[in-house]
Scaffold this active site. Sequence first.
Site, PDB file in Angstrom:
ATOM      1  N   LYS A  39     -29.243  -1.971 -98.807  1.00 26.58           N
ATOM      2  CA  LYS A  39     -28.820  -2.411 -97.474  1.00 26.58           C
ATOM      3  C   LYS A  39     -27.424  -3.046 -97.543  1.00 26.58           C
ATOM      4  CE  LYS A  39     -31.260  -6.807 -98.139  1.00 26.58           C
ATOM      5  NZ  LYS A  39     -32.581  -7.475 -97.995  1.00 26.58           N
ATOM      6  N   ARG A 137     -40.439 -14.843 -90.659  1.00 21.34           N
ATOM      7  CA  ARG A 137     -39.213 -14.145 -90.298  1.00 21.34           C
ATOM      8  C   ARG A 137     -39.610 -12.809 -89.673  1.00 21.34           C
ATOM      9  NH1 ARG A 137     -34.783 -12.789 -94.950  1.00 21.34           N
ATOM     10  NH2 ARG A 137     -36.376 -11.257 -95.403  1.00 21.34           N
ATOM     11  N   TYR A 260      -0.972 -24.391 -96.469  1.00 19.08           N
ATOM     12  CA  TYR A 260      -1.288 -24.970 -95.156  1.00 19.08           C
ATOM     13  C   TYR A 260      -1.917 -26.346 -95.323  1.00 19.08           C
ATOM     14  CZ  TYR A 260      -0.733 -20.409 -92.868  1.00 19.08           C
ATOM     15  OH  TYR A 260      -0.254 -19.234 -92.363  1.00 19.08           O
ATOM     16  N   MET A 308      -4.963 -16.212 -95.253  1.00 20.29           N
ATOM     17  CA  MET A 308      -5.591 -14.935 -94.902  1.00 20.29           C
ATOM     18  C   MET A 308      -5.423 -13.899 -96.010  1.00 20.29           C
ATOM     19  SD  MET A 308      -4.930 -12.407 -91.664  1.00 20.29           S
ATOM     20  CE  MET A 308      -5.406 -13.577 -90.411  1.00 20.29           C
TER      21      MET A 308
HETATM   22  C1  LIG Z   1     -33.139  -7.790 -99.196  1.00 22.41           C
HETATM   23  C2  LIG Z   1     -34.571  -7.571 -99.466  1.00 22.41           C
HETATM   24  C3  LIG Z   1     -34.998  -7.244-100.770  1.00 22.41           C
HETATM   25  C4  LIG Z   1     -34.091  -7.317-101.973  1.00 22.41           C
HETATM   26  O1  LIG Z   1     -33.914  -8.678-102.282  1.00 22.41           O
HETATM   27  P1  LIG Z   1     -33.078  -9.152-103.567  1.00 22.41           P
HETATM   28  O2  LIG Z   1     -33.313 -10.614-103.630  1.00 22.41           O
HETATM   29  O3  LIG Z   1     -31.649  -8.817-103.271  1.00 22.41           O
HETATM   30  O4  LIG Z   1     -33.590  -8.418-104.734  1.00 22.41           O
HETATM   31  C5  LIG Z   1     -36.332  -6.899-100.939  1.00 22.41           C
HETATM   32  N1  LIG Z   1     -37.214  -6.929 -99.889  1.00 22.41           N
HETATM   33  C6  LIG Z   1     -36.831  -7.275 -98.641  1.00 22.41           C
HETATM   34  C7  LIG Z   1     -37.839  -7.295 -97.563  1.00 22.41           C
HETATM   35  C8  LIG Z   1     -35.503  -7.618 -98.390  1.00 22.41           C
HETATM   36  O5  LIG Z   1     -35.131  -7.978 -97.160  1.00 22.41           O
END
Ligand SMILES: *Cc1c(COP(=O)(O)O)cnc(C)c1O
Length: 369
Positions: A39, A137, A260, A308
């Site tokens: 992802k 969640r 800055y 930046m």
């Molecule tokens: C992002 C995610 C993972 C992977 O998690 P890591 O800690 O990056 O290994 C696995 N399962 C779900 C449901 C996730 O959202």
Amino acid sequence: MTAHDRATGILTIDLDAIADNWRRLAARAPGAEAAGVVKADGYGLGAAAVARSLRQAGCKTFFVATIDEGIALRPIVGDARILVLGGVLPGTGADFIGHGLIPVLNSLEQIGLWSGFAQAAAKTLPAALHLDTGMNRLGLDRAAIDLVVDDRRRLAGIDTMLVMSHMACADEPEHGKNPEQLAAFQSMSESLALSTPRSLAASSTIFLGPDYHFDLIRPGAALYGLNPVPGQPNPMRPVLRLASRILQVRDVDTPQTVGYGASHRFKSKGRVATVAFGYADGLFRSLGNRGFGVIGGIKVPVVGRISMDLTTFDVTAVPPEHVHAGAMLELIGPDHDCDQLALEAGTIGYEVLTALSRRYLRDYIGGNG
Ligand SMILES: *Cc1c(COP(=O)(O)O)cnc(C)c1O
């Protein structure tokens, strides 16, 4: 001049190391299938390149967050399974089917949508069921599971190919929530009585031991070299190098300031190197006066605020032959890894990776070309 010679910031991504990390994690959970979580564009490293390399290593199941990430991944991974963590939304059924994507069903509403879609199409459609064992969640809570158990028709037309849950505190092995969530997952998944493969472990959870492995592990972060066992030596192979060019070097003396807000004042004679990356490239402003880079094998502190496109380092301690316009200063690499930089920035490696900008030249090494 080649793009490589011209580039200021260069991100080097070792695809063999990612594949090797996947094999290492798979070997830790010998009874389970190892999936790959790609992802957020493969945690910022490029989902296409990462997934191609994992596919070659033997990975057959991929997780993405969104439908569009799944659609983009489909031509890369051939017939591998692609699960979409966010699940199905109204009107998206045809996109899931058209691209062979499998939703992770997170609520009774999503189950209803998918079941309705399957029945309308007179098909049986695969899906994963996500149980909420304590994250609050996404996922079915106990009351929702009871409703499914009481009325199995809710799953009509759905081939539940996986039951999964996600851990809240797996990076703290002694945390009491770990065994609590494990027990909740056992009992909630058993009450569904689905004889379906089960999955609980993301990266850190894999290291909590075999009780947590079930039938499928879902590592993300550890594939990309982040340490899944904070406080212990990192068992993963380093994947990433980030370096950028010095644009200018200047001698400074008291009572000058840099950048800055004049937030750093020199207390003695020294040298400052101005390097071509900044917060637009994912260097958090919190690294101002707190972060470090490496040049000529020597750790050098960030002085002043992050701009930046520019960051200034105190290079007084580095022999002058290493410090000149055009030389590369490393921000992430074997001497200063992503987790260390995250600590300096007051965040976690996950955020450092996913914030890496598209402006860097991306140099992929390994991965059979
Ligand atoms: C992002 C995610 C993972 C992977 O998690 P890591 O800690 O990056 O290994 C696995 N399962 C779900 C449901 C996730 O959202």
